[in-house]
Design a protein around this motif. Sequence first.
Motif, PDB file in Angstrom:
ATOM      1  N   LEU A   1       0.962  -1.099   0.073  1.00 57.54           N
ATOM      2  CA  LEU A   1       0.054   0.084   0.059  1.00 57.54           C
ATOM      3  C   LEU A   1       0.901   1.242   0.012  1.00 57.54           C
ATOM      4  CD1 LEU A   1      -2.870  -1.049   2.355  1.00 57.54           C
ATOM      5  CD2 LEU A   1      -2.938  -1.313  -0.151  1.00 57.54           C
ATOM      6  N   LEU A   2       1.971   1.235   0.764  1.00 55.83           N
ATOM      7  CA  LEU A   2       2.658   2.406   0.682  1.00 55.83           C
ATOM      8  C   LEU A   2       3.596   2.670  -0.421  1.00 55.83           C
ATOM      9  CD1 LEU A   2       4.096   4.817   2.274  1.00 55.83           C
ATOM     10  CD2 LEU A   2       5.789   3.268   3.474  1.00 55.83           C
TER      11      LEU A   2
ATOM     12  N   LYS B   1       3.453  12.793   0.811  1.00 54.43           N
ATOM     13  CA  LYS B   1       2.000  12.328   0.729  1.00 54.43           C
ATOM     14  C   LYS B   1       1.832  11.140   1.512  1.00 54.43           C
ATOM     15  CE  LYS B   1       0.073  16.158  -1.883  1.00 54.43           C
ATOM     16  NZ  LYS B   1      -0.826  16.593  -2.894  1.00 54.43           N
ATOM     17  N   GLY B   2       2.477  10.133   0.553  1.00 46.61           N
ATOM     18  CA  GLY B   2       2.445   8.614   0.984  1.00 46.61           C
ATOM     19  C   GLY B   2       2.940   8.363   2.386  1.00 46.61           C
ATOM     20  N   VAL B   3       3.855   8.899   2.711  1.00 43.90           N
ATOM     21  CA  VAL B   3       4.194   8.615   4.143  1.00 43.90           C
ATOM     22  C   VAL B   3       3.404   9.181   5.136  1.00 43.90           C
ATOM     23  CG1 VAL B   3       6.164   9.377   5.776  1.00 43.90           C
ATOM     24  CG2 VAL B   3       6.807   8.384   3.434  1.00 43.90           C
ATOM     25  N   MET B   4       3.015  10.524   4.967  1.00 44.29           N
ATOM     26  CA  MET B   4       1.955  10.649   5.814  1.00 44.29           C
ATOM     27  C   MET B   4       0.769  10.126   6.033  1.00 44.29           C
ATOM     28  SD  MET B   4       1.333  13.332   8.036  1.00 44.29           S
ATOM     29  CE  MET B   4       2.844  14.488   7.527  1.00 44.29           C
ATOM     30  N   ILE B   5       0.233   9.600   4.914  1.00 44.67           N
ATOM     31  CA  ILE B   5      -1.010   8.863   5.141  1.00 44.67           C
ATOM     32  C   ILE B   5      -0.660   7.518   5.713  1.00 44.67           C
ATOM     33  CG2 ILE B   5      -2.676   7.525   3.695  1.00 44.67           C
ATOM     34  CD1 ILE B   5      -2.360   9.753   1.512  1.00 44.67           C
ATOM     35  N   SER B   6       0.440   7.101   5.455  1.00 42.02           N
ATOM     36  CA  SER B   6       1.011   5.813   5.959  1.00 42.02           C
ATOM     37  C   SER B   6       0.966   5.659   7.653  1.00 42.02           C
ATOM     38  CB  SER B   6       2.014   4.998   5.521  1.00 42.02           C
ATOM     39  OG  SER B   6       2.413   4.015   6.319  1.00 42.02           O
ATOM     40  N   ALA B   7       1.572   6.856   7.853  1.00 38.65           N
ATOM     41  CA  ALA B   7       1.792   7.202   9.501  1.00 38.65           C
ATOM     42  C   ALA B   7       0.259   7.731  10.033  1.00 38.65           C
ATOM     43  CB  ALA B   7       2.663   8.634   9.564  1.00 38.65           C
TER      44      ALA B   7
END
Length: 232
Positions: free
Chosen positions: A97-98, A109-115
């Motif tokens: 998913l990441l 944005k991807g890292v922020m959504i994952s966090a």
Amino acid sequence: MIGILIAVLISWLLFYLLEKKSVLALGLLPFKKRVTQFLNGFLLSALLCLLTQFLEAFLKSSSWEVADNINLHSILQSSLWDVKSVSTEELIFRGVLLYILIGKVGSRKGVMISAIAFGVYHWFSYGVIGNVMPMIFVFIGTGLMGYGWAWAFAKTKSIMLPFGLHLGWNFTYNTIFSKGPLGEMLLISHGGSELGDWASLLNFLSGLVIVPLIILAYVHLFVREKGETTSQ
């Protein structure tokens, strides 16, 4: 073990259907470099966890002692539980998913959504839904950890460094210091007193804020974009 197999199967299917790739795209190769990254992450997190536990003992004037009922079977059972839980969470939050998110919306944005997803997930796994202050603390601590681990994935293009960071913390916290759901393992806290306001704040900041920031600093300062670290 079934959970890991299901996570691997879902990862393989998603990669095949959406990216036309295998799970090897999660950065499992080259083997030697990925093992080195895993060990670097494991040792860093284990050391940080060790320091936070001895800081807590110092603040409480308590001590850590080897458990009286320690046995190899329990230690192995707890270690296996750590590996299974970390593997499942990594495959979900720092896996396919990441990888897809980074490709679609970019690393930041991807890292922020994952966090954010990792922090919210722990509301349920910790059973704090409905309790406002615990929800805030859990979200801050696990969200920041997830943020650092997700950046480790984004910069190395591999799941191995975040897996090492995650397992190093969980194994030390749960199995070494007996903080996991399986109860007393290797070391148990003995004696001490309740923390005062300032000591409690320092203890909170060390584990939930300072440690994730150190991990994030390590990722940004010592991990290169193409999966190489300055120590290699």
